[in-house]
Design an enzyme around this catalytic site. Structure first.
Site, PDB file in Angstrom:
ATOM      1  N   ASP A 143       0.865  -1.182   0.000  1.00  0.00           N
ATOM      2  CA  ASP A 143       0.000   0.000   0.000  1.00  0.00           C
ATOM      3  C   ASP A 143       0.903   1.235   0.000  1.00  0.00           C
ATOM      4  O   ASP A 143       1.429   1.613  -1.047  1.00  0.00           O
ATOM      5  CB  ASP A 143      -0.932  -0.079   1.211  1.00  0.00           C
ATOM      6  CG  ASP A 143      -1.974   1.031   1.245  1.00  0.00           C
ATOM      7  OD1 ASP A 143      -2.107   1.757   0.250  1.00  0.00           O
ATOM      8  OD2 ASP A 143      -2.662   1.176   2.277  1.00  0.00           O
ATOM      9  N   ARG A 196     -10.268 -12.065   8.090  1.00  0.00           N
ATOM     10  CA  ARG A 196      -9.050 -12.710   7.563  1.00  0.00           C
ATOM     11  C   ARG A 196      -9.369 -14.086   6.990  1.00  0.00           C
ATOM     12  O   ARG A 196      -8.650 -14.588   6.140  1.00  0.00           O
ATOM     13  CB  ARG A 196      -8.009 -12.872   8.673  1.00  0.00           C
ATOM     14  CG  ARG A 196      -7.447 -11.576   9.215  1.00  0.00           C
ATOM     15  CD  ARG A 196      -6.201 -11.842  10.024  1.00  0.00           C
ATOM     16  NE  ARG A 196      -5.821 -10.743  10.901  1.00  0.00           N
ATOM     17  CZ  ARG A 196      -5.082  -9.698  10.524  1.00  0.00           C
ATOM     18  NH1 ARG A 196      -4.679  -9.589   9.286  1.00  0.00           N
ATOM     19  NH2 ARG A 196      -4.761  -8.757  11.395  1.00  0.00           N
TER      20      ARG A 196
HETATM   21  P1  IMP Z   1       1.805  -0.194   3.830  1.00  0.00           P
HETATM   22  O1  IMP Z   1       2.828  -0.198   4.925  1.00  0.00           O
HETATM   23  O2  IMP Z   1       1.006   1.102   3.794  1.00  0.00           O
HETATM   24  O3  IMP Z   1       2.339  -0.583   2.479  1.00  0.00           O
HETATM   25  O4  IMP Z   1       0.696  -1.218   4.224  1.00  0.00           O
HETATM   26  C1  IMP Z   1       0.913  -2.525   4.299  1.00  0.00           C
HETATM   27  C2  IMP Z   1       0.071  -3.116   5.403  1.00  0.00           C
HETATM   28  O5  IMP Z   1      -1.124  -2.382   5.614  1.00  0.00           O
HETATM   29  C3  IMP Z   1      -0.331  -4.487   4.987  1.00  0.00           C
HETATM   30  O6  IMP Z   1       0.549  -5.425   5.563  1.00  0.00           O
HETATM   31  C4  IMP Z   1      -1.731  -4.619   5.525  1.00  0.00           C
HETATM   32  O7  IMP Z   1      -1.663  -5.202   6.801  1.00  0.00           O
HETATM   33  C5  IMP Z   1      -2.239  -3.232   5.681  1.00  0.00           C
HETATM   34  N1  IMP Z   1      -3.190  -2.848   4.592  1.00  0.00           N
HETATM   35  C6  IMP Z   1      -2.960  -1.977   3.577  1.00  0.00           C
HETATM   36  N2  IMP Z   1      -4.025  -1.893   2.773  1.00  0.00           N
HETATM   37  C7  IMP Z   1      -4.958  -2.721   3.280  1.00  0.00           C
HETATM   38  C8  IMP Z   1      -6.301  -3.082   2.866  1.00  0.00           C
HETATM   39  O8  IMP Z   1      -6.862  -2.624   1.855  1.00  0.00           O
HETATM   40  N3  IMP Z   1      -6.940  -3.985   3.666  1.00  0.00           N
HETATM   41  C9  IMP Z   1      -6.375  -4.534   4.769  1.00  0.00           C
HETATM   42  N4  IMP Z   1      -5.133  -4.244   5.184  1.00  0.00           N
HETATM   43  C10 IMP Z   1      -4.425  -3.335   4.442  1.00  0.00           C
END
Ligand code: IMP
Ligand code: MG
Length: 192
Positions: A112, A174
């Site tokens: 993300d 989940r």
């Molecule tokens: P980042 O650090 O923003 O790249 O996010 C990664 C983490 O955020 C992932 O390991 C997920 O646990 C959580 N995450 C990001 N987007 C989503 C989503 O759409 N649904 C559920 N969890 C998400």
């Protein structure tokens, strides 16, 4: 099954087929690495799944990889409570300590903002692994806070909040066998 689910974005059969292909591809690449090193595969390959979101994905993925490998989990929190905005990634507990010279594959559910993979990759690279690759089931179409591109990604998805196959909202969903969009969190104009 759950009235709060808006729609299924990726069904079970598509996930199964894609995870099968990803496992085969990753196994080929790691086998080539090991062959180049001229060493035996014993102890060389370590998968680092990021808890908790990657558990379902990694369980299916490793069963498509006919390799001698080890798992060393790490825990990261990035969405405390019910928040859907990434607050930055924080390591909970320890990183495996014996990754120097190993072929490491970091596995997460979704890319993300990039903060989670960025953090774990930095911490692992400090140990000088022989290689460090990243693998996610989903890549979300959003600008990254950290410039991370996954080496292996199952599906590109739009900017929507998704649950299922390990991904949660407030700790729930989940256990859904597919990737679904929650009601009230619909897609913002980008198409898969
Ligand atoms: P980042 O650090 O923003 O790249 O996010 C990664 C983490 O955020 C992932 O390991 C997920 O646990 C959580 N995450 C990001 N987007 C989503 C989503 O759409 N649904 C559920 N969890 C998400
Ligand atoms: Mg997570």
């Amino acid at each position: 099954m759950f009235p709060e689910i808006e729609r299924v974005l990726i069904d079970e059969a598509r996930i199964r087929a894609r995870v099968h292909d990803m496992g085969a591809q990753i196994a080929r690449d790691l086998t080539a690495d090991i062959a180049r090193s001229g060493m035996s595969a014993d102890g060389q390959i370590v998968l680092v799944p990021i808890l908790t979101g990657s558990i379902v994905f990694v369980a299916d993925l490793v069963r498509q990889m006919p390799l001698k490998l080890r798992l060393g989990v790490v825990a990261v929190s990035s969405y405390p409570g019910q928040s859907m905005q990434s607050k930055g990634a924080a390591l909970r507990g320890e990183i495996p300590r014996d990754l120097g010279g190993k072929h490491v594959l970091i596995v997460d559910d979704i890319l993300d903002s990039g903060r989670t993979l960025g953090l774990i990759r930095r911490l692992i690279e400090e140990q000088s692994p022989a290689s460090c690759r990243t693998c996610v089931l989903l890549t979300k179409a959003v600008p990254r806070a950290e410039p991370v591109v996954a080496d292996y990604s199952g599906f590109d998805i739009p900017d929507a909040f998704v649950v299922g196959y390990g991904l949660d909202y407030d700790g729930y969903y989940r256990n859904l066998p597919h990737i679904a969009i929650l009601k009230g969190h619909a897609v913002k104009g980008v198409h898969p």
